[in-house]
Design an enzyme around this catalytic site. Structure first.
Site, mmCIF file in Angstrom:
data_model
loop_
_atom_site.group_PDB
_atom_site.id
_atom_site.type_symbol
_atom_site.label_atom_id
_atom_site.label_comp_id
_atom_site.label_asym_id
_atom_site.label_seq_id
_atom_site.Cartn_x
_atom_site.Cartn_y
_atom_site.Cartn_z
ATOM 1 N N HIS A 1 1.412 -2.204 -11.475
ATOM 2 C CA HIS A 1 2.334 -3.297 -11.861
ATOM 3 C C HIS A 1 3.730 -2.799 -12.233
ATOM 4 O O HIS A 1 4.681 -3.594 -12.293
ATOM 5 C CB HIS A 1 1.794 -4.085 -13.065
ATOM 6 C CG HIS A 1 0.539 -4.836 -12.784
ATOM 7 N ND1 HIS A 1 0.428 -5.739 -11.751
ATOM 8 C CD2 HIS A 1 -0.676 -4.819 -13.388
ATOM 9 C CE1 HIS A 1 -0.800 -6.245 -11.733
ATOM 10 N NE2 HIS A 1 -1.495 -5.703 -12.712
ATOM 11 N N ASP B 1 -7.689 -3.650 -6.640
ATOM 12 C CA ASP B 1 -7.669 -4.168 -8.015
ATOM 13 C C ASP B 1 -7.585 -5.695 -7.950
ATOM 14 O O ASP B 1 -7.011 -6.254 -7.015
ATOM 15 C CB ASP B 1 -6.439 -3.615 -8.741
ATOM 16 C CG ASP B 1 -6.448 -3.927 -10.221
ATOM 17 O OD1 ASP B 1 -6.870 -3.068 -11.013
ATOM 18 O OD2 ASP B 1 -6.031 -5.049 -10.597
ATOM 19 N N HIS C 1 -5.873 -7.667 -9.600
ATOM 20 C CA HIS C 1 -4.503 -8.158 -9.760
ATOM 21 C C HIS C 1 -3.635 -7.648 -8.607
ATOM 22 O O HIS C 1 -3.849 -6.536 -8.122
ATOM 23 C CB HIS C 1 -3.921 -7.656 -11.088
ATOM 24 C CG HIS C 1 -4.739 -8.047 -12.279
ATOM 25 N ND1 HIS C 1 -5.706 -7.227 -12.812
ATOM 26 C CD2 HIS C 1 -4.743 -9.183 -13.006
ATOM 27 C CE1 HIS C 1 -6.267 -7.853 -13.854
ATOM 28 N NE2 HIS C 1 -5.708 -9.041 -13.993
ATOM 29 N N ASP D 1 -11.859 -4.378 -11.603
ATOM 30 C CA ASP D 1 -11.857 -5.694 -12.259
ATOM 31 C C ASP D 1 -12.213 -6.875 -11.339
ATOM 32 O O ASP D 1 -12.401 -7.986 -11.857
ATOM 33 C CB ASP D 1 -10.537 -5.939 -13.032
ATOM 34 C CG ASP D 1 -9.306 -5.414 -12.331
ATOM 35 O OD1 ASP D 1 -9.400 -5.064 -11.141
ATOM 36 O OD2 ASP D 1 -8.230 -5.374 -12.972
HETATM 37 ZN ZN LIG Z 1 -6.233 -5.234 -12.516
#
Ligand SMILES: [Zn+2]
Length: 345
Positions: A124, A161, A163, A248
């Protein structure tokens, strides 16, 4: 097969207290690797700190000096999700540097492949700031380092991931030398990663987003890997594959709503290993991003090492999602993504 493992005790010194992204993720994983006997089959590689010059391939000098100053002041919050302790700057330098050691070892043929068990995670983090538990974008720095130091022209980053890796996408959005492929829950944090985000300028077509509807699981992920990642990778012909491995998307993870199993992660790793063998002499490096159920992370990392070593057996202590069910809309979604990226036929 020689599989490298990158780990350093400094990663535990990024002290986030009772935050979900905490040092227990690595403590549990390392002890599980020892207990199950897999550690002795791996080649340990020593991490090193990334240099300022290496960080500046992706980050602004302002961001780097700001992070350093927060550590010197004893820590604090960089954004509403991202906290630092006094040692976090050093840990973040070693997290980025750990991946650079992996790139060097794989490119020089000292190991066939590797998994960097680092924290803080990275995908991120953007040029000018930390975001979403991430301080420096480890995988983006590694990709740029591989391109520069080893004179490569094409690096694939696959990111599973849950996200979207907005920072990684940003870093290479206009760059045809890095193909960024991401599967991620959508809509979800950080809000980016829709199908129509495909890159810009010379980089158009080199960002491939596969957003996932909450509730989808192994079947949908494996189809995304086989029907989109595979053909996109074959067209691109990477010289190195980097993987942002976040666990995740697992059904038992407390942060998100996907239904992937530990077996599903191992199958994705097998696809990546086969692609690396077919396209780039097996050069494949995983790096840890998210994943907050400690058993899921430990067990998935262990299985991925087995895949890297060439052992096809998968151990899945948690099994299938209790609420797994077939969801509508996937075929149309797949078609739209294939059309966007001209992957039909
Ligand atoms: Zn994540």
């Amino acid at each position: 097969m020689k599989a490298g493992i990158i780990y350093d005790a400094i990663y535990l010194e990024h002290d986030t207290g009772d935050h979900v992204e905490n040092s227990r993720r690595l403590v549990e994983t390392m002890s599980y690797l020892k207990e199950t006997g897999i550690m002795e089959k791996l080649v340990p590689l020593s991490a090193r700190p990334a240099s300022l010059e290496e960080l500046e391939m992706i980050h602004s000098p302002n961001h780097i000096s700001y992070v350093k100053s927060i550590a010197e002041r004893g820590g604090g919050w960089l954004d509403p999700d991202t906290v630092m302790s006094p040692k976090s700057y050093e840990a973040a330098l070693y997290a980025a540097g750990g991946l650079l050691v992996a790139v060097e070892a794989v490119m020089k043929g000292e190991v066939d492949n590797a998994f960097a068990l680092v924290r803080p995670p990275g995908h991120h983090a953007v040029r000018d700031r930390a975001m979403g538990f991430c301080i420096f974008n480890n995988v983006a720095i590694a990709a740029r380092f591989a391109l520069t130091k080893f004179n490569l022209n094409r690096v694939l980053i696959a990111d599973f991931d849950v996200h979207h890796g907005n920072g990684t996408q940003d870093a290479f959005y206009a760059d045809p030398e890095v193909l960024y492929f991401s599967t991620h829950q959508y809509p979800y944090y950080p809000g980016t990663g829709w199908i129509n985000e495909v890159g810009t300028g010379e980089g158009e077509g080199f960002t491939v987003n596969f957003p996932m509807t909450a509730g989808w699981g192994d079947e949908e992920y494996l189809r995304a890997f086989n029907e989109v990642l595979g053909p996109a990778a074959r067209r691109f012909q990477p010289q190195l594959i980097l993987v942002s491995a976040g666990f995740d998307p697992h059904w038992a993870d407390q942060l998100a709503m996907m239904q992937v199993t530990i077996t599903g992660f191992a199958r994705m790793a097998m696809i990546l290993k086969e692609l690396a063998a077919e396209l780039c002499q097996g050069r494949l490096i995983f790096t840890l991003e998210g994943g907050y159920n400690l058993q899921v992370v430990a067990s998935s990392v262990r299985n991925i090492f087995d895949v890297l070593l060439g052992n096809p057996e998968v151990d899945d202590p948690l099994g299938k999602a209790p609420a797994a069910r077939k969801l509508e809309g996937f075929d149309e979604h797949m078609e739209a993504i294939k059309r966007t990226h001209h992957l039909e036929g």
